[in-house]
Design a protein around this motif. Structure first.
Motif, mmCIF file in Angstrom:
data_model
loop_
_atom_site.group_PDB
_atom_site.id
_atom_site.type_symbol
_atom_site.label_atom_id
_atom_site.label_comp_id
_atom_site.label_asym_id
_atom_site.label_seq_id
_atom_site.Cartn_x
_atom_site.Cartn_y
_atom_site.Cartn_z
ATOM 1 N N GLY A 105 -21.899 56.731 73.836
ATOM 2 C CA GLY A 105 -21.391 55.636 74.379
ATOM 3 C C GLY A 105 -21.457 55.989 75.725
ATOM 4 N N ALA A 106 -21.973 56.894 76.487
ATOM 5 C CA ALA A 106 -21.625 57.013 78.029
ATOM 6 C C ALA A 106 -22.237 56.125 78.861
ATOM 7 C CB ALA A 106 -22.353 58.557 78.503
ATOM 8 N N LYS A 107 -23.335 55.217 78.535
ATOM 9 C CA LYS A 107 -23.971 54.270 79.257
ATOM 10 C C LYS A 107 -24.448 55.075 80.647
ATOM 11 C CE LYS A 107 -21.659 50.155 77.740
ATOM 12 N NZ LYS A 107 -21.042 48.920 78.318
ATOM 13 N N GLY A 108 -25.030 56.155 80.412
ATOM 14 C CA GLY A 108 -25.631 56.882 81.496
ATOM 15 C C GLY A 108 -27.025 57.475 81.542
ATOM 16 N N SER A 109 -27.899 57.004 80.423
ATOM 17 C CA SER A 109 -29.156 57.591 80.219
ATOM 18 C C SER A 109 -29.934 57.340 81.598
ATOM 19 C CB SER A 109 -29.780 56.994 78.946
ATOM 20 O OG SER A 109 -28.929 57.393 77.827
ATOM 21 N N ALA A 110 -30.761 58.465 81.764
ATOM 22 C CA ALA A 110 -31.471 58.403 82.977
ATOM 23 C C ALA A 110 -32.989 58.288 82.804
ATOM 24 C CB ALA A 110 -30.965 59.434 83.855
ATOM 25 N N ASP A 111 -33.490 59.747 82.493
ATOM 26 C CA ASP A 111 -34.993 60.064 82.673
ATOM 27 C C ASP A 111 -35.600 60.338 81.366
ATOM 28 O OD1 ASP A 111 -37.246 60.215 84.120
ATOM 29 O OD2 ASP A 111 -36.636 62.183 85.063
ATOM 30 N N ILE A 112 -36.938 60.250 81.346
ATOM 31 C CA ILE A 112 -37.635 60.564 79.985
ATOM 32 C C ILE A 112 -39.150 61.000 80.454
ATOM 33 C CG2 ILE A 112 -38.504 58.060 80.115
ATOM 34 C CD1 ILE A 112 -37.868 58.216 76.856
ATOM 35 N N HIS A 113 -39.379 61.981 79.565
ATOM 36 C CA HIS A 113 -40.682 62.768 79.981
ATOM 37 C C HIS A 113 -41.135 63.258 78.614
ATOM 38 C CE1 HIS A 113 -40.692 62.185 84.325
ATOM 39 N NE2 HIS A 113 -39.533 62.977 84.009
ATOM 40 N N ILE A 114 -42.432 63.491 78.593
ATOM 41 C CA ILE A 114 -43.059 64.190 77.260
ATOM 42 C C ILE A 114 -43.850 65.490 77.725
ATOM 43 C CG2 ILE A 114 -45.056 63.752 75.590
ATOM 44 C CD1 ILE A 114 -44.509 60.616 75.707
ATOM 45 N N SER A 115 -43.760 66.463 76.747
ATOM 46 C CA SER A 115 -44.296 67.862 76.911
ATOM 47 C C SER A 115 -45.897 67.441 77.158
ATOM 48 C CB SER A 115 -43.918 68.514 75.762
ATOM 49 O OG SER A 115 -44.516 68.096 74.653
ATOM 50 N N PRO A 116 -46.649 68.335 77.963
ATOM 51 C CA PRO A 116 -48.064 68.058 78.178
ATOM 52 C C PRO A 116 -48.946 68.301 76.922
ATOM 53 C CG PRO A 116 -47.116 69.786 79.670
ATOM 54 C CD PRO A 116 -45.966 69.324 78.456
ATOM 55 N N ASP A 117 -48.342 68.716 75.854
ATOM 56 C CA ASP A 117 -49.225 68.734 74.498
ATOM 57 C C ASP A 117 -48.751 67.592 73.710
ATOM 58 O OD1 ASP A 117 -46.634 69.213 73.496
ATOM 59 O OD2 ASP A 117 -47.034 71.231 72.894
ATOM 60 N N GLY A 118 -47.986 66.661 74.118
ATOM 61 C CA GLY A 118 -47.909 65.405 73.423
ATOM 62 C C GLY A 118 -46.773 65.480 72.174
ATOM 63 N N LYS A 119 -46.284 66.803 71.912
ATOM 64 C CA LYS A 119 -45.559 66.861 70.556
ATOM 65 C C LYS A 119 -44.028 66.573 70.787
ATOM 66 C CE LYS A 119 -48.648 70.471 68.950
ATOM 67 N NZ LYS A 119 -48.988 71.706 68.321
ATOM 68 N N TYR A 120 -43.618 66.695 71.965
ATOM 69 C CA TYR A 120 -42.054 66.425 72.213
ATOM 70 C C TYR A 120 -41.559 65.647 73.393
ATOM 71 C CZ TYR A 120 -41.944 70.532 69.138
ATOM 72 O OH TYR A 120 -42.047 71.302 67.979
ATOM 73 N N LEU A 121 -40.505 65.053 73.113
ATOM 74 C CA LEU A 121 -40.056 63.971 74.213
ATOM 75 C C LEU A 121 -38.668 64.242 74.475
ATOM 76 C CD1 LEU A 121 -40.257 60.052 74.452
ATOM 77 C CD2 LEU A 121 -38.237 61.255 74.442
ATOM 78 N N TYR A 122 -38.352 64.161 75.695
ATOM 79 C CA TYR A 122 -37.035 64.632 76.164
ATOM 80 C C TYR A 122 -36.495 63.484 77.139
ATOM 81 C CZ TYR A 122 -38.963 69.135 75.391
ATOM 82 O OH TYR A 122 -39.491 70.266 74.453
ATOM 83 N N ALA A 123 -35.060 63.172 76.773
ATOM 84 C CA ALA A 123 -34.314 62.179 77.670
ATOM 85 C C ALA A 123 -33.000 62.744 78.291
ATOM 86 C CB ALA A 123 -34.126 61.035 76.688
ATOM 87 N N SER A 124 -32.759 62.375 79.387
ATOM 88 C CA SER A 124 -31.479 62.869 80.170
ATOM 89 C C SER A 124 -30.581 61.747 79.831
ATOM 90 C CB SER A 124 -31.489 63.450 81.459
ATOM 91 O OG SER A 124 -31.923 62.270 82.264
ATOM 92 N N ASN A 125 -29.087 62.319 79.833
ATOM 93 C CA ASN A 125 -28.092 61.643 79.642
ATOM 94 C C ASN A 125 -27.046 61.983 80.689
ATOM 95 O OD1 ASN A 125 -28.748 59.881 77.346
ATOM 96 N ND2 ASN A 125 -28.683 61.913 76.366
ATOM 97 N N ARG A 126 -26.011 61.156 81.045
ATOM 98 C CA ARG A 126 -25.169 61.603 82.289
ATOM 99 C C ARG A 126 -23.884 60.785 81.570
ATOM 100 N NH1 ARG A 126 -27.746 58.334 86.661
ATOM 101 N NH2 ARG A 126 -27.957 57.002 85.267
ATOM 102 N N LEU A 127 -22.841 61.355 82.474
ATOM 103 C CA LEU A 127 -21.187 60.462 82.336
ATOM 104 C C LEU A 127 -20.495 61.273 81.564
ATOM 105 C CD1 LEU A 127 -22.370 56.910 83.341
ATOM 106 C CD2 LEU A 127 -21.972 58.857 84.765
#
Length: 388
Positions: free
Chosen positions: A284-306
């Motif tokens: 419940g930080a209310k600080g999610s920020a960025d999002i990207h997918i690996s070049p092979d399309g198999k994995y997704l990553y999302a950053s969180n702050r605070l």
């Protein structure tokens, strides 16, 4: 964005991982191994007297980086976008009032040197995202405090022309502190180049504009078809922030800053249909920020702050596009932005309040991350971009 919040971190956990012992984890070779160097550009919060944009050489086989040069003269050049040929860089000047700017920069790739070409005012406060249209004729900014999108035409030298188009929005959301008005946070074109998506944190929706660059003759008002704009609404209080597309162009993923959820969408000819909501932020930080997918399309990553600052890791079902949470990698303080190398081997995180860019090695089989310890020390890094 959200510079007014105070970044917090769970002290003993900052540089650790919640997954497995990273020192013992074997990382398989990736499929696109290369020994070629490339440039990495870093945007940051800085005064005009400081090097707000820095240039590094990054070796994507080894994960090593070395400083090349820097550019002064822009106030808070936090977010960048390069042209496809890498000869022009466009940067916001993320001031909150009338001094907010967009900037065109010439990049000498032989010498690794940046030169400011020209500057224009955005007419919208705190531009926090900038992108180039598919044809390369227009540059657009998302203005956070302005609650608007600015569209610039480009001249013969690919400089920013005056007479920009300003597209403003109205409305608010249920969060009385964070959604008092429209807060535009991202502008991205769809993979088919037919639509512009503008993420509005303040009103819980994505504005969708048909685009027509074929008839555009250098006048920016021809780019966005405002009369046919429509909205994709998400759960109240979500706070849409950044969106990215799967390499197959059939799926899109939206990270929401306030709810901390990733929304998975199916995509077809401008139509986004939500198929899943899944938490990236579980505290419940209310600080999610960025999002990207690996070049092979198999994995997704999302950053969180605070709180518990780090990267949530998901596997992607290749048939349905739905996500399964598989891990969490803790990082330095305030991971505002991150990037994955083209060969998929490294994930680099701009930890704004730790004044460091962390270099993680990515396991191509599991999707998990290992901290290499090859930290790049630099003040207030915000945005990372690669240029060949």
């Amino acid at each position: 964005m959200n510079k007014q919040l105070i970044a917090l971190c769970m002290g003993g956990m900052i540089m650790g991982a919640c997954t497995s012992s990273p020192q013992k984890q074997a990382v398989p070779m990736v499929e696109a191994e290369t020994s070629e160097e490339m440039y990495m550009l870093v945007g940051s919060y800085a005064t005009p007297n400081e090097e707000g944009i820095k240039v590094y050489r990054f070796e994507e086989r080894t994960g090593d980086a070395r400083y090349v040069s820097g550019l002064k003269g822009i106030s808070n050049p936090s977010y960048l976008t390069p042209s496809p040929d890498g000869e022009r860089i466009y940067a916001v000047g993320e001031d909150e009032g009338e001094t907010a700017t967009a900037n065109a920069i010439r990049f000498d790739k032989e010498q690794g040197v940046l030169t400011l070409l020209n500057t224009q005012f955005t007419k919208g406060g705190a531009p926090c995202y900038i992108t180039l249209s598919p044809s390369g004729k227009f540059v657009l900014t998302a203005n956070y405090f302005g609650g608007s999108v600015t569209v610039f035409s480009l001249g013969k030298e690919r400089e920013l022309l005056s007479g920009a188009q300003l597209v403003s929005f109205v409305g608010n959301g249920p969060d009385k502190e964070r959604q008092t008005q429209p807060y535009l946070h991202c502008v991205e074109f769809t993979p088919d180049a037919r639509f512009l998506l503008a993420d509005d944190l303040g009103t819980d929706q994505i504005h969708v504009f048909p685009v027509d660059e074929g008839s555009a003759d250098g006048v920016s008002s021809f780019l966005l078809n405002q009369s046919e704009e429509y909205q994709v609404k998400v759960e109240p209080g979500s706070g849409p922030r950044h969106i990215c597309f799967h390499p197959n162009r059939k799926f899109a993923y939206l990270i929401n800053e306030l709810s901390g959820k990733v929304i998975a969408f199916s995509y077809d000819k401008g139509k986004l249909a939500a198929t899943q909501y899944i938490e990236a932020d579980t505290v419940g930080a209310k600080g999610s920020a960025d999002i990207h997918i690996s070049p092979d399309g198999k994995y997704l990553y999302a950053s969180n702050r605070l709180k518990a600052d780090g990267i949530a890791i998901f596997s992607i079902d290749q048939e349905t596009g739905t996500l399964t949470r598989i891990g969490y990698q803790l990082t330095g303080i305030h991971p505002r932005n991150f990037i994955i190398t083209p060969n998929g081997r490294y994930l680099l995180v701009a930890c704004r309040d730790s004044n460091v860019i962390q270099v993680f090695e990515r396991n191509s089989q599991t999707g998990l991350l290992t901290d290499t310890g090859r930290n790049i020390q630099t003040p207030s890094p915000v945005c990372l971009k690669f240029v060949r």
